[in-house]
Design a protein around this motif. Structure first.
Motif, short mmCIF file in Angstrom:
data_model
loop_
_atom_site.label_atom_id
_atom_site.label_comp_id
_atom_site.label_asym_id
_atom_site.label_seq_id
_atom_site.Cartn_x
_atom_site.Cartn_y
_atom_site.Cartn_z
N SER A 42 -24.31 -8.11 123.99
CA SER A 42 -24.34 -7.27 125.18
C SER A 42 -23.32 -7.75 126.21
O SER A 42 -22.63 -6.95 126.83
CB SER A 42 -25.74 -7.28 125.77
N PHE A 43 -23.23 -9.07 126.39
CA PHE A 43 -22.28 -9.66 127.33
C PHE A 43 -20.86 -9.20 127.01
O PHE A 43 -20.08 -8.89 127.90
CB PHE A 43 -22.37 -11.19 127.29
N PHE A 44 -20.51 -9.16 125.73
CA PHE A 44 -19.17 -8.75 125.32
C PHE A 44 -19.05 -7.25 125.11
O PHE A 44 -17.99 -6.76 124.73
CB PHE A 44 -18.74 -9.49 124.05
N GLY A 45 -20.14 -6.52 125.34
CA GLY A 45 -20.09 -5.07 125.24
C GLY A 45 -19.91 -4.55 123.83
O GLY A 45 -19.27 -3.52 123.64
N VAL A 46 -20.47 -5.23 122.85
CA VAL A 46 -20.27 -4.81 121.46
C VAL A 46 -21.58 -4.41 120.77
O VAL A 46 -21.63 -4.34 119.55
CB VAL A 46 -19.56 -5.88 120.62
N THR A 47 -22.61 -4.11 121.54
CA THR A 47 -23.89 -3.79 120.92
C THR A 47 -23.81 -2.52 120.07
O THR A 47 -24.53 -2.38 119.09
CB THR A 47 -25.00 -3.62 121.98
N GLU A 48 -22.94 -1.60 120.42
CA GLU A 48 -22.81 -0.34 119.67
C GLU A 48 -21.57 -0.34 118.78
O GLU A 48 -21.20 0.71 118.25
CB GLU A 48 -22.73 0.84 120.66
N ASN A 49 -20.93 -1.47 118.61
CA ASN A 49 -19.68 -1.53 117.86
C ASN A 49 -19.83 -2.50 116.69
O ASN A 49 -19.60 -3.70 116.85
CB ASN A 49 -18.55 -1.97 118.80
N PRO A 50 -20.19 -2.00 115.49
CA PRO A 50 -20.41 -2.91 114.36
C PRO A 50 -19.15 -3.67 113.94
O PRO A 50 -19.24 -4.78 113.43
CB PRO A 50 -20.90 -2.00 113.24
N GLU A 51 -17.97 -3.10 114.19
CA GLU A 51 -16.73 -3.79 113.84
C GLU A 51 -16.59 -5.06 114.66
O GLU A 51 -16.19 -6.10 114.16
CB GLU A 51 -15.50 -2.88 114.05
N ALA A 52 -16.91 -4.97 115.93
CA ALA A 52 -16.80 -6.14 116.81
C ALA A 52 -17.98 -7.08 116.62
O ALA A 52 -17.86 -8.28 116.83
CB ALA A 52 -16.71 -5.69 118.26
N ALA A 53 -19.12 -6.54 116.21
CA ALA A 53 -20.33 -7.35 116.09
C ALA A 53 -20.14 -8.50 115.11
O ALA A 53 -20.60 -9.62 115.37
CB ALA A 53 -21.51 -6.48 115.67
N ASP A 54 -19.47 -8.27 113.97
CA ASP A 54 -19.23 -9.34 113.00
C ASP A 54 -18.48 -10.50 113.64
O ASP A 54 -18.84 -11.66 113.46
CB ASP A 54 -18.41 -8.83 111.81
N TYR A 55 -17.44 -10.18 114.36
CA TYR A 55 -16.63 -11.21 114.99
C TYR A 55 -17.44 -11.97 116.04
O TYR A 55 -17.41 -13.20 116.11
CB TYR A 55 -15.38 -10.59 115.62
N ILE A 56 -18.19 -11.24 116.86
CA ILE A 56 -18.98 -11.85 117.92
C ILE A 56 -20.07 -12.74 117.33
O ILE A 56 -20.37 -13.81 117.86
CB ILE A 56 -19.59 -10.77 118.85
N GLU A 57 -20.66 -12.33 116.19
CA GLU A 57 -21.66 -13.17 115.54
C GLU A 57 -21.04 -14.51 115.09
O GLU A 57 -21.66 -15.57 115.23
CB GLU A 57 -22.29 -12.44 114.36
N ASN A 58 -19.83 -14.45 114.55
CA ASN A 58 -19.14 -15.69 114.17
C ASN A 58 -18.86 -16.55 115.40
O ASN A 58 -19.01 -17.78 115.36
CB ASN A 58 -17.83 -15.38 113.45
N MET A 59 -18.45 -15.92 116.49
CA MET A 59 -18.17 -16.65 117.72
C MET A 59 -19.46 -17.30 118.23
O MET A 59 -19.45 -18.47 118.64
CB MET A 59 -17.61 -15.70 118.79
N PHE A 60 -20.55 -16.56 118.22
CA PHE A 60 -21.84 -17.09 118.67
C PHE A 60 -22.22 -18.34 117.87
O PHE A 60 -22.59 -19.36 118.44
CB PHE A 60 -22.93 -16.01 118.52
N ARG A 61 -22.09 -18.27 116.55
CA ARG A 61 -22.44 -19.42 115.71
C ARG A 61 -21.56 -20.63 116.05
O ARG A 61 -22.03 -21.76 116.04
CB ARG A 61 -22.31 -19.07 114.22
N ALA A 62 -20.30 -20.38 116.35
CA ALA A 62 -19.40 -21.49 116.69
C ALA A 62 -19.77 -22.12 118.04
O ALA A 62 -19.62 -23.32 118.22
CB ALA A 62 -17.95 -21.02 116.70
#
Length: 197
Positions: A42-62
């Motif tokens: 939500s902070f990065f504004g990608v809750t409705e964007n599955p393309e960005a969600a994958d990248y953000i999930e990787n960033m979160f884990r890091a």
């Protein structure tokens, strides 16, 4: 692919006022004291964007240093400091960790291809098109070329040393590792938006 990587980072330390500002923002966004994956998206504004969600999930884990699937304030500050001020070597180590999805200490072609594909989708979703370099090469070609230039011992995996040395040695590899997806820009944009409210 993870962030803009350069040696000209601002190396000044975080001052107390800035730390207080970050804490206020963190407490407002995360009253529980922890940032969960859905909050991060939500902070990065990608809750409705599955393309960005994958990248953000990787960033979160890091950013989740202790692997508890949350980001606490210390992890939050460390992440912001790295993204906004970190040295090239630290950013490369972070990028490596983000790409090493299985935590094996090496990046194989499958992991790198997943990241490249995710970033291609993200760039296309956010900008409507890929830049000229990306339009010329498929994700498979990017991965093959990176491994050809960086995998010094030819074992089919990139170690942290190979990853850092390859990025420093070859401008094309550095460009491919940047891919113009810059969490620092996103964070600064979010900070500007919240300051205007």
């Amino acid at each position: 692919m993870g962030q803009r990587l350069s040696d000209d980072s601002d190396e000044k330390e975080i001052d107390v006022a800035e730390l207080q500002e970050w804490y206020k923002k963190f407490v407002i966004e995360c009253p529980s004291g922890t940032l969960f994956m859905h909050d991060f998206k939500s902070f990065f504004g990608v809750t409705e964007n599955p393309e960005a969600a994958d990248y953000i999930e990787n960033m979160f884990r890091a950013f989740d240093k202790n692997g508890d699937n949350t980001i606490d304030f210390l992890e939050y500050v460390a992440a912001l400091n790295l993204v906004l001020r970190g040295k090239l070597e630290h950013k490369l180590k972070w990028t490596f960790k983000m790409y090493d999805k299985d935590g094996s200490g090496c990046i194989d072609k499958t992991e790198l291809k997943e990241i490249v594909e995710s970033i291609y989708r993200l760039k296309k979703a956010c900008h409507g098109e890929l830049d000229a370099e990306c339009n010329l090469l498929t994700p498979d070609q990017v991965v093959d070329r990176i491994f050809e230039l960086v995998d010094e011992n030819g074992d089919g995996e990139l170690s942290l040393d190979e990853f850092i040395d390859g990025a420093r040695r070859d401008k094309w590899v550095m460009k491919m590792l940047q891919m113009d997806v810059n969490p620092g820009d996103w964070i600064n944009e979010q900070r500007r938006r919240s300051a205007n409210f």
